[in-house]
Design an enzyme around this catalytic site. Structure first.
Site, PDB file in Angstrom:
ATOM      1  N   SER A 225      -7.589   9.756   9.396  1.00 20.13           N
ATOM      2  CA  SER A 225      -7.060  10.411   8.187  1.00 20.13           C
ATOM      3  C   SER A 225      -6.841  11.896   8.439  1.00 20.13           C
ATOM      4  O   SER A 225      -7.716  12.570   8.993  1.00 20.13           O
ATOM      5  CB  SER A 225      -8.041  10.265   7.025  1.00 20.13           C
ATOM      6  OG  SER A 225      -8.211   8.918   6.686  1.00 20.13           O
TER       7      SER A 225
ATOM      8  N   ASN B 267     -21.990   6.540   9.927  1.00 23.77           N
ATOM      9  CA  ASN B 267     -21.263   7.716  10.406  1.00 23.77           C
ATOM     10  C   ASN B 267     -21.125   8.775   9.331  1.00 23.77           C
ATOM     11  O   ASN B 267     -21.013   8.475   8.147  1.00 23.77           O
ATOM     12  CB  ASN B 267     -19.883   7.315  10.964  1.00 23.77           C
ATOM     13  CG  ASN B 267     -18.796   7.331   9.917  1.00 23.77           C
ATOM     14  OD1 ASN B 267     -18.249   8.391   9.600  1.00 23.77           O
ATOM     15  ND2 ASN B 267     -18.511   6.165   9.342  1.00 23.77           N
TER      16      ASN B 267
ATOM     17  N   CYS C 185     -12.488  10.136  -1.196  1.00 25.50           N
ATOM     18  CA  CYS C 185     -12.933  11.507  -0.975  1.00 25.50           C
ATOM     19  C   CYS C 185     -13.012  12.211  -2.329  1.00 25.50           C
ATOM     20  O   CYS C 185     -12.399  11.758  -3.296  1.00 25.50           O
ATOM     21  CB  CYS C 185     -12.002  12.240  -0.011  1.00 25.50           C
ATOM     22  SG  CYS C 185     -10.315  11.698  -0.119  1.00 25.50           S
TER      23      CYS C 185
HETATM   24  C1  LIG Z   1     -16.471   6.588  12.912  1.00 25.50           C
HETATM   25  C2  LIG Z   1     -15.675   6.173  11.731  1.00 25.50           C
HETATM   26  C3  LIG Z   1     -14.703   7.025  11.227  1.00 25.50           C
HETATM   27  C4  LIG Z   1     -13.932   6.653  10.131  1.00 25.50           C
HETATM   28  N1  LIG Z   1     -12.956   7.483   9.672  1.00 25.50           N
HETATM   29  C5  LIG Z   1     -12.138   7.075   8.664  1.00 25.50           C
HETATM   30  C6  LIG Z   1     -11.034   7.888   8.249  1.00 25.50           C
HETATM   31  O1  LIG Z   1     -10.757   8.949   8.807  1.00 25.50           O
HETATM   32  N2  LIG Z   1     -10.275   7.415   7.221  1.00 25.50           N
HETATM   33  C7  LIG Z   1     -10.507   6.224   6.591  1.00 25.50           C
HETATM   34  O2  LIG Z   1      -9.761   5.848   5.674  1.00 25.50           O
HETATM   35  N3  LIG Z   1     -11.539   5.425   6.994  1.00 25.50           N
HETATM   36  C8  LIG Z   1     -12.344   5.826   8.000  1.00 25.50           C
HETATM   37  N4  LIG Z   1     -13.360   5.018   8.433  1.00 25.50           N
HETATM   38  C9  LIG Z   1     -13.571   3.702   7.768  1.00 25.50           C
HETATM   39  C10 LIG Z   1     -12.883   2.590   8.582  1.00 25.50           C
HETATM   40  O3  LIG Z   1     -11.497   2.773   8.669  1.00 25.50           O
HETATM   41  C11 LIG Z   1     -13.174   1.206   7.955  1.00 25.50           C
HETATM   42  O4  LIG Z   1     -12.609   1.147   6.680  1.00 25.50           O
HETATM   43  C12 LIG Z   1     -14.674   0.902   7.853  1.00 25.50           C
HETATM   44  O5  LIG Z   1     -15.369   1.391   8.961  1.00 25.50           O
HETATM   45  C13 LIG Z   1     -14.946  -0.596   7.724  1.00 25.50           C
HETATM   46  O6  LIG Z   1     -14.426  -1.306   8.831  1.00 25.50           O
HETATM   47  P1  LIG Z   1     -15.322  -1.714  10.117  1.00 25.50           P
HETATM   48  O7  LIG Z   1     -16.566  -2.342   9.610  1.00 25.50           O
HETATM   49  O8  LIG Z   1     -14.447  -2.637  10.885  1.00 25.50           O
HETATM   50  O9  LIG Z   1     -15.602  -0.442  10.847  1.00 25.50           O
HETATM   51  C14 LIG Z   1     -14.152   5.388   9.518  1.00 25.50           C
HETATM   52  C15 LIG Z   1     -15.142   4.525  10.034  1.00 25.50           C
HETATM   53  C16 LIG Z   1     -15.891   4.906  11.129  1.00 25.50           C
HETATM   54  C17 LIG Z   1     -16.927   3.958  11.667  1.00 25.50           C
END
Ligand SMILES: Cc1cc2nc3c(=O)[nH]c(=O)nc-3n(C[C@H](O)[C@H](O)[C@H](O)COP(=O)(O)O)c2cc1C
Length: 335
Positions: A66, A89, A152
């Site tokens: 993002s 995180n 956010c």
């Molecule tokens: C290290 C990290 C950074 C993330 N940064 C963003 C971000 O910048 N924007 C966003 O919309 N989601 C962000 N997320 C959320 C992920 O895109 C995702 O929605 C969430 O981790 C659930 O999916 P997962 O269980 O497969 O990780 C982040 C997740 C992680 C683990």
């Protein structure tokens, strides 16, 4: 174990679906994805090298980290920790700002074109007005889709609540972004709300072309019991990975069911804890068109080809020629 170092440790293992077998390609908002897998936002930094490795690894689509109008440093390290059942995180939405992002997306588009892999530009802001400016700015890079991270704080709200916790405000953001974007718009929802389906209906009625659910859950807290301190420098953080999958699946089910009941055709990217083909199939069974993969990528880029080859096996066993033949199949079977 801190996972930052695992960024460097990913391996490529490209597998593509057989031409004459089940067809994995899906269309989300008119954009073709060679298969339903999508790199979730924020997981990998943007560089030409990373894009090339993702495409070779068989990813179906790529969401950028993002970005905001101005660069953001984020929180101090450690910012990502693997606590055993998933990740926690507190990155603090660090990013180089939209100006740099526009250039990176342009470069990525050129590189990804031969693979037919679309790029989803993720944006976030702290005011509704800034969301509009950002949407217009990032559109200059001509991404295939824009994803709007509304998990956010809204600085204009009384208690700086998340945009995504208020159906009316989420709809306002959707309208502003739609007015300023030159491509389909995906609204990314937070699970940290009472009724995620109500938010989904509100953004869909406001013109969202698709919905992505879910963002990380929380905030959560993991301690180092020897030092009696949080493992993250920031203290608390968003929880992701396998621990949140059942919640993500329930959210996607709630959203798809509500959209269907309302007669809305808005498509969904199901995200949260997907690690295997089985998990991706579960998301599709509750109605997802694409499946976001985030935390599982830290175990290696091979996850994309593992998921797609598992999908081919499943579709072959069930005699499905296309993903749409089993999409949403579980919706009528859940109370
Ligand atoms: C290290 C990290 C950074 C993330 N940064 C963003 C971000 O910048 N924007 C966003 O919309 N989601 C962000 N997320 C959320 C992920 O895109 C995702 O929605 C969430 O981790 C659930 O999916 P997962 O269980 O497969 O990780 C982040 C997740 C992680 C683990």
């Amino acid at each position: 174990m801190a996972v930052a170092q695992l960024h460097a440790d990913v391996h490529t293992n490209a597998v593509t679906a057989a031409g004459s077998g089940p067809q994995l390609a899906v269309t989300l908002c008119g954009v073709r994805f060679p298969n339903p897998t999508v790199l979730a936002s924020g997981i990998l930094g943007l560089s030409e090298q990373v894009f090339a490795r993702l495409a070779q690894a068989g990813v179906g689509g790529i969401t950028t980290k993002s970005c905001s109008l101005k660069p953001r440093a984020g929180w101090p390290n450690p910012t990502i920790v693997n606590w055993g059942e998933g990740l926690i995180n507190a990155i603090g939405l660090s990013n180089p700002g939209v100006e740099v992002m526009v250039e990176e997306i342009r470069a990525a588009k050129k590189l990804l074109a031969p693979y037919g892999v679309p790029i989803v530009a993720s944006i976030f802001a702290n005011t509704i007005y800034d969301f509009g400016v950002l949407a217009r700015y990032v559109s200059e890079a001509e991404p295939d889709l824009i994803e709007v991270n509304i998990s956010c704080p809204n600085l204009d709200a009384q208690h700086e609540e998340m945009f995504s916790s208020n159906a009316y405000v989420s709809a306002q953001v959707t309208r502003v972004v739609k007015r300023n974007a030159n491509c389909p718009v995906v609204m990314k929802l937070s699970p940290n709300v009472e009724d995620i389906a109500a938010i989904a209906i509100s953004v869909a009625n406001a013109g969202a072309d698709a919905i992505c659910a879910i963002n990380s859950l929380g905030p959560g807290l993991v301690l180092d019991i020897e030092t009696a301190r949080p493992v993250l420098a920031n203290g608390t953080g968003g929880v992701s990975g396998p621990a949140i999958r059942p919640i993500a699946v329930r959210c996607v089910r709630d959203i798809c069911q509500a959209l269907r009941n309302a007669g809305l055709k808005t498509q969904v990217i199901g995200t949260g804890g997907v690690t295997t083909a089985r998990d991706a199939i579960e998301m599709i069974l509750v109605g997802a068109t694409c499946v976001g993969i985030g935390s599982a990528v830290y175990r290696g880029l091979g996850v994309f080809s593992e998921v797609t080859s598992g999908l081919v096996d499943y579709m072959t066993r069930h005699d499905y020629e296309g993903v749409e033949q089993f999409r949403g199949r579980a919706l009528d079977r859940i109370k």
